[in-house]
Every structure is written in C-alpha cells, then in structure tokens.
Design an enzyme around this catalytic site. Structure first.
Site, PDB file in Angstrom:
ATOM      1  CG  ASP A   1      39.057  39.405  42.437  1.00 17.06           C
ATOM      2  OD1 ASP A   1      38.468  38.340  42.133  1.00 17.06           O
ATOM      3  OD2 ASP A   1      40.172  39.724  41.980  1.00 17.06           O
TER       4      ASP A   1
ATOM      5  CE  LYS B   1      36.015  32.577  40.560  1.00 14.21           C
ATOM      6  NZ  LYS B   1      36.794  33.814  40.385  1.00 14.21           N
TER       7      LYS B   1
ATOM      8  CD  GLU C   1      36.735  36.895  38.003  1.00 15.61           C
ATOM      9  OE1 GLU C   1      37.501  36.471  37.118  1.00 15.61           O
ATOM     10  OE2 GLU C   1      36.384  36.220  38.983  1.00 15.61           O
TER      11      GLU C   1
ATOM     12  CG  ASP D   1      40.653  37.634  34.289  1.00 11.79           C
ATOM     13  OD1 ASP D   1      41.615  37.101  34.876  1.00 11.79           O
ATOM     14  OD2 ASP D   1      39.589  37.915  34.854  1.00 11.79           O
TER      15      ASP D   1
END
Lengths: 174, 618
Positions: B25, B86, B184, B206
């Site tokens: 992850d 990211k 994800e 999420d």
C-alpha cells in the site's frame, strides 16, 4: 466477430440475460488476466485481448439496442457509426414535442411530476418500438431488416432523450 | 497470438512451489507491506519492529533515508525531505503549482513534469516513490526470507492513466515485478470479503491522506464486480491538516511561514486531529520562527473546519450510487479505509448517509495492504484455483479531441476492463500522409477541462484522395487500467506508425535510462538484470508450452510437434547460458512456432468453459 457464437447462444433478439450473464462469467473466470499474472508476456497479452473481446461481446449483447445493431451487422447492415438524417415528418414532430416538454421541466411548478410524466411517455414509446423491432428481426427478410434498422435509429433518439431526462433529474436533485 | 496456460480444474499448471509475494500500500502519508504467511495475511514489520512507515524520503548529506528516519530530520532539513510525493505522481509542473506553497520543498519543472530540487539534484516523483517501494520490498524480503517473485501495488481507484503509469514505472525502477496494480478500495473489500464470505453490495469509503475514493462493489458467488467508482484525487486527510494549519495561522497571526515553520505547524495540526478522534478538546504548545504559541482546539471547532470537506465526499458518494444505479439502502455494508475515517464526524456522516454502521473491524490503515497481500498470493500462483474473480472498471472516461476543442468519448467511465474499442478516422486533404490524435481522460466536454494523456502522430498513411483512407485506431486498456494504442490503415492494410508522447509521463526510454543511470544499478547490474528478465521469461515460456503439450499435443500434427519440441530443447539449452540476445531470439522463435497451437487451444478452452458451465446447469 460473431458475439453469439462466442457465448454459444442462438443469434436471436430475444435473449435470456441470466444465461448470458453466467456464460460471461464462466469465460471471464477462464481468461481474466489475473489468471496469467505469472505467465509469459505473450500469454498475458493474449489474455488481455481475449477478455477485452469477451467484455465487448457481453456489453453488446446485454443491451437491446446494441444487440439489434450487432444482429443487423451480422446480416450485412452496418448502422453503428452512420451519419444519417430522418425524413419521417411524424417522427420528427414527435421528437420536437418531447424535447419541448424536457425543456419545460425545470420551470414547472412540480418538476417531479413533470419528470414522471415525460418518463412514462418515453417508456411507452420505447416499449412499442422494441416490440416492433423484435418482430422485424425475427422475420429476417430483406425488407424487415431495413425496417429494423430504421427502428434502431428511432430508438436511439428515445434513449438519448432518456439520458437527457436523467441529467435534468440529477440537476434538480442537487 | 499466444499460448494460454490452462489448468484443468483441481490441477495446477505448474509443479507446486511456494512463491514469495507481497502486497504494497503505497500511500500519500504512510506506506505498508503485507504478505500471506501460513494462510494468514498480515502486515510485515521492519527491523525496528514497525509496519507502517511514513511515505517520506530525505536526501541527506551522505545517504538517502526513508520513513521515520527521514521524518526525524524533517524540521531541520525541510527542503530535502519529501512528504506526500504521491500527490505529484504523473502530474505536470504547472498543474502542481497550486500545491507549491503547501510543500516544504522546492518544485521544479523537468521537461514539463513536476519534480523536486534536492541536494542530490533534481528528483522526480517516480524516483522518490521508488525509494519507498525499495524500502518496503527490503522489509518483505527480510521477513519472508528471500527475493520477492512479485508484488501487488495499490493505487486509488480514481488514479488516471498517467498516475498509474508513474506508479508502475516506480516499481520497475525499484526492481520489482508488478503482478497487478490493484485499486485500493477493491483491495479493502477483498480483505473483508474473504473473511466474512458475505454477499451483496458493498461501498468502500476510503479517505486517505491525499485522496478520496468511493467504490461501489457487488460480491456474488465469488465474483467481485466493481459497479462504479468515484471520488476526488485532490482531497484527503491532508486537507483536514491544512484546515487546522490555516486555523492555527489565524490564531498566531503568522501569515508567512518558513519551510521549517510550515512543517512545525503541520506536525501540530496532525497531533490535534488525532487527539480529537478520542477527546473532545486538544491543546497545543509549540514554537515556530522564534515565536511561542499555545491554546486549544475543540472537537466542535474542528468539525466546523472540516464539515465542508466531509460534505464534498458525500457528494461523490451520491454520484457513485447514481452511476451504479442503486440507492443508499441497497448498500449492505460500508467498509472504512484510511486513517482519516477515524475522525468521528466522518463516521457519523457516513453512517447517516448509507443508513448503516460502517465496518471498522480491520485497522483502516492496514486493510488495503492486507487485501493486496491476499491478491498477490493468488496472482503469484500459490493457489491452485481462483476462488475470486475481480472484475474492475475504468475510473474515468477516455476520449479524443475533435473539432472545436471538444472531447469525444471512446470508452465511458465504469466500463469493465480489460477493454478494447476501435475508432475510425479519415483524411480530410488529398494526399494526406500523417494525422495527429490527442487522447484525453475525464468527464467534461471541453478539451481544456479534461486531462491530456498523450498525443499520437500517425505516419505513413498511403497518399489517397481526401476521405479515402480509413484509419482504425484501437484503444486498449489492460487490467491495470493502463492504455495502449495501435493503428491500421484499413484499405491498404498498412499499419500506420504511431509516435507516442505521454503528456505527463516518462517514455519507455526515459525509464530505462533512469534505471541504468541510478547509483544502485551500475552498468553491470543493468546487464545482469536484463539477462535475469529474459531467463525468467524463458522459464515461463518453457513451462507454459510444456503444460500445453501435456494436455493438448493431439491438436498438433506429427511434424508440428517435432518442430515445437526441438524449439523447446534449444530454448532450454540457451537459457542456461548468459547471452541475453540469444535467449530473446529463442523465445521469439518458440512463440512463432506455437502461435497456431495457441489459437487452437484458445478455441478449445472457450468450448470447455461453456460446456462445463452447461453441465453445471443440469
């Protein structure tokens, strides 16, 4: 490519969608790229192409309009990307009226009721055209195939109106 | 055409050998690695006994540090310590300018792409992410006791093509074999789904550090079907922190912050946020830019600060439900992912919206890595049979620029992948031999509102009168959600040459150069790696063809069989030597010889799949 053959189903307009769905999943289970994550490059590439085909076939057979287009294409009548205008004045008039009703929804006193009313009309028209389409395709004669193509073209307009109605509904809800 | 490796039910294609695989992850704020050991998926701890490491890289004076070590030096060396990389993945320099003032490091323009100026020179997001991935892979190798055969890396479902490609490039640079990029939310559902074996519609909410994703999935008889995804790739827990930073600045009156002061404010903001998940009030006491500040923030005040952000997530939820053509009461369970879902306001609002209490039994910070580990274990081949089938969708529509700056959609969002769609183009001038195509991703009508993915130039179109050439351009999206394009002129059969220029990405050559240029991969290492890659590929081909011959040799003539066997023997022999080019040639030779065999086997397996299916029904 004949999508009916891929699923080993008869090439008819009336289709058992549950059966189509489970055949689709059976093929997906066999060919999905996840089965080939540790396989050779070529096998992986082939699996991607094969599943793309299976997905496309399923997508095309699942919806009545696309299914009709595919059936007609198999009979040599390609109508999926054509540019053509209508000459049927009655149909054009009807479209214009429906379009006006759509435009009036947002300014109406009870938009929800107005949406319902248009929705019902659209549904009725669609049902009628789909019934005619099923009969024309089942006949499978040159004249009826031409007629079926014309019905598909008309149905496209109704699906487009339905889509626009949904957009209006969303705007009002938000 | 290729040869498919098909295992009969209950019998695996290869002799069973346990392979090492991990799920990663790669988060905006934190990253984790997990693996399945003795049938159980769990996160893996590094030598310091920690599983969750901050996604932070510091280019120090004498070495590069990753994780907690990097964070420890962050305040003192803010401009060389890279947080939240990211957010810059697959982004153009100008796109990231609004972020610049929120970042403690210096953004620079690297051929139009966003990159970071460090004391070690300019580093791009792919290189920086590769450092984090390499660190996690090292942890996994140490714990599992060997080199990894493959990894599954998770990405937000909302990631576009450029962002996915950048993630894959980073893995390549870190020397990892990517089995799959997994969304994800899908990973999270997988972690719960296999555990509870329940059926029905699942919503995965999420809220990570930098992104918000909502996914609507249906789980039915072992099939995970993604019905719709939505979200916001620029909204996350970091925004809660920024909201608190803004509030703190108001209190302190410090409008201009130095890099290190900004870092200080952020650290305090995070502590306040975390404390407010448990307590109704939290106090602060810190110094920044030679001034001391103290005070307290109540939960009610905090909720006011982030109320609009939470509402924004619910708007995305509504859109996703609409795309899936369902209503909130159709949702059987809601899975919570991401540290920010610990914020009580988020849980309350989500419960209210979906009219059900969200699932939180698996740690929301670890659930994605655990799901990825489960999938990695399956994909690497440690399970003879696949219990689950994952049908994913493309998160954003793919389209082309047409006349007047408008976008024409070729593949609408939420189409099941892999998918291939073709579009025909024609020339509009006599004798035209080239054509430019602009590929876009997004839902809006105007080109300028969509994201530019790539520009293609078709060349070598045979000269014809206007409208005479029919060029068929095929867009293919693979299971990772990555796009590739091919083109062919139909009437002449000439394959038009394509020149690809990714708008926000690296070309294959650039990635190769980065690999060979990086310090860890000196020239010799690079050649070893290329050799190793070809050897692995050779083994795969040998195994696949061998298995195919075992079951289906009867599909071949005597002559074909002899030729294939000869090719295999020669490939097996060449593979033992260290000539990369010779191995490559032998693989290609085997591939050509087995093309027809592959097609025959493909037809056979389609029939078998449908037949088996019909037997089921009886």
């Amino acid at each position: 490519m004949n999508y009916f053959q891929l699923f080993d189903l008869p090439a008819t307009f009336e289709l058992d969608l549950t059966e189509l769905g489970s055949r689709y999943l059976a093929l997906q289970r066999q060919f999905h790229p996840d089965n080939f994550a540790a396989a050779s490059n070529r096998d992986r590439l082939m699996s991607v192409q094969q599943t793309a085909n299976i997905n496309d076939a399923y997508h095309s057979l699942k919806q009545p309009l696309l299914r009709a287009e595919h059936l007609l294409a198999l009979r040599g009548l390609k109508i999926s990307h054509e540019q053509r205008s209508f000459t049927d004045p009655v149909f054009l008039m009807q479209q214009m009226e429906l379009r006006e009703q759509l435009e009036d929804i947002s300014s109406s006193n009870d938009p929800d009721a107005a949406i319902m009313a248009v929705e019902q009309q659209l549904q009725q028209h669609r049902k009628g055209l789909l019934r005619q389409l099923a009969a024309a395709i089942a006949a499978n004669m040159p004249d009826q195939n031409q007629q079926a193509a014309e019905l598909v073209r008309k149905l496209k307009f109704f699906f487009k109106l339905q889509h626009e109605l949904e957009l209006i509904e969303q705007k009002i809800q938000d | 055409m290729a040869l498919l490796q098909i295992a009969e039910p209950g019998q695996s294609a290869a002799p069973h050998k346990h392979k090492l695989a991990a799920g990663i992850d790669l988060g905006t704020t934190n990253s984790l690695v997990a693996a399945v050991r003795s049938g159980q998926a769990s996160t893996l701890k590094n030598t310091a006994g920690i599983d969750m490491i901050p996604s932070v890289v510091r280019y120090g004076p004498d070495k590069t540090q990753v994780g907690h070590e990097a964070v420890a030096a962050a305040v003192a060396d803010a401009s060389n310590t890279i947080f939240s990389i990211k957010r810059l993945m697959g982004k153009g320099y100008t796109e990231t300018l609004p972020l610049a003032e929120l970042l403690s490091y210096q953004l620079v323009d690297q051929d139009g792409m966003a990159a970071v100026a460090t004391r070690e020179g300019v580093k791009n997001p792919v290189e920086i992410s590769a450092e984090i991935l390499a660190t996690l892979a090292d942890t996994a190798s140490q714990v599992l006791g060997g080199e990894l055969n493959g990894v599954v890396i998770t990405v937000p479902a909302y990631f576009d093509d450029a962002q996915r490609q950048a993630t894959k490039d980073a893995a390549k640079l870190a020397g990892l074999n990517v089995l799959r990029l997994l969304n994800e939310p899908t990973a999270a559902a997988l972690a719960y789904g296999l555990d509870s074996g329940q059926e029905g519609v699942i919503a995965v909410y999420d809220l990570g550090g930098g992104t918000f994703d909502i996914s609507i999935l249906r789980l039915k008889r072992g099939v995970f079907e993604v019905l719709a995804t939505g979200g916001d790739s620029a909204l996350g827990g970091d925004d809660f922190d920024q909201a608190i930073v803004g509030w703190l600045q108001q209190k302190s009156g410090q409008q201009q912050l130095s890099h290190s002061a900004r870092r200080q404010y952020l650290t305090v903001a995070r502590q306040l946020k975390e404390q407010l998940s448990a307590d109704t009030t939290a106090s602060y006491d810190f110094s920044a830019d030679q001034q001391q500040f103290s005070g307290s923030l109540s939960r009610a005040e905090f909720e006011q600060l982030c109320h609009a952000l939470v509402k924004k997530t619910l708007r995305s939820c509504r859109q996703a439900l609409r795309d899936a053509a369902i209503t909130p009461d159709d949702v059987a369970s809601v899975v919570m992912v991401g540290g920010s879902t610990r914020v009580p306001l988020v849980r309350e609002q989500v419960a209210q919206f979906f009219v059900t209490d969200p699932l939180t039994s698996i740690d929301p910070d670890k659930v994605v890595a655990i799901g990825a580990a489960i999938q990695a274990n399956v994909l690497v081949g440690n399970k003879a049979e696949h219990e689950t089938l994952l049908l994913d969708v493309i998160p954003l529509s793919l389209g082309l620029e047409t006349m007047g700056g408008l976008t024409e959609k070729i593949i609408p969002r939420n189409t099941v992948i892999p998918v291939a769609r073709a579009q025909e183009f024609t020339t509009f001038k006599d004798g035209q031999t080239a054509m430019a195509i602009h590929v876009l991703q997004g839902e809006r009508e105007l080109v300028e509102d969509c994201r530019s993915l790539a520009r293609f130039e078709l060349r070598g179109i045979p000269p014809m009168p206007a409208g005479g050439a029919h060029i068929r351009v095929t867009f293919q999206v693979d299971a990772d959600g990555l796009l590739s394009v091919s083109a062919e002129e139909k009437s002449s059969g000439v394959a038009a040459g394509i020149q690809v220029k990714p708008s926000y990405g690296l070309t294959d050559d650039q990635v190769a150069n980065m690999i060979s240029g990086s310090m860890q991969h000196a020239r010799q290492d690079m050649q070893r790696r290329l050799l190793r890659e070809q050897q692995v590929e050779a083994d795969r081909v040998l195994e696949a063809v061998g298995t195919a011959l075992n079951t289906d040799a009867n599909l071949l003539s005597e002559d074909e069989l002899t030729q294939i066997k000869r090719a295999l023997a020669s490939l097996a022999q060449v593979r033992q030597q260290e000539d990369t080019a010779a191995i490559k040639t032998a693989i290609e030779h085997t591939n050509i010889l087995t093309d027809d065999f592959a097609a025959l086997r493909m037809d056979k397996s389609i029939r078998l799949a449908l037949q088996g299916h019909k037997v089921d029904e009886v």
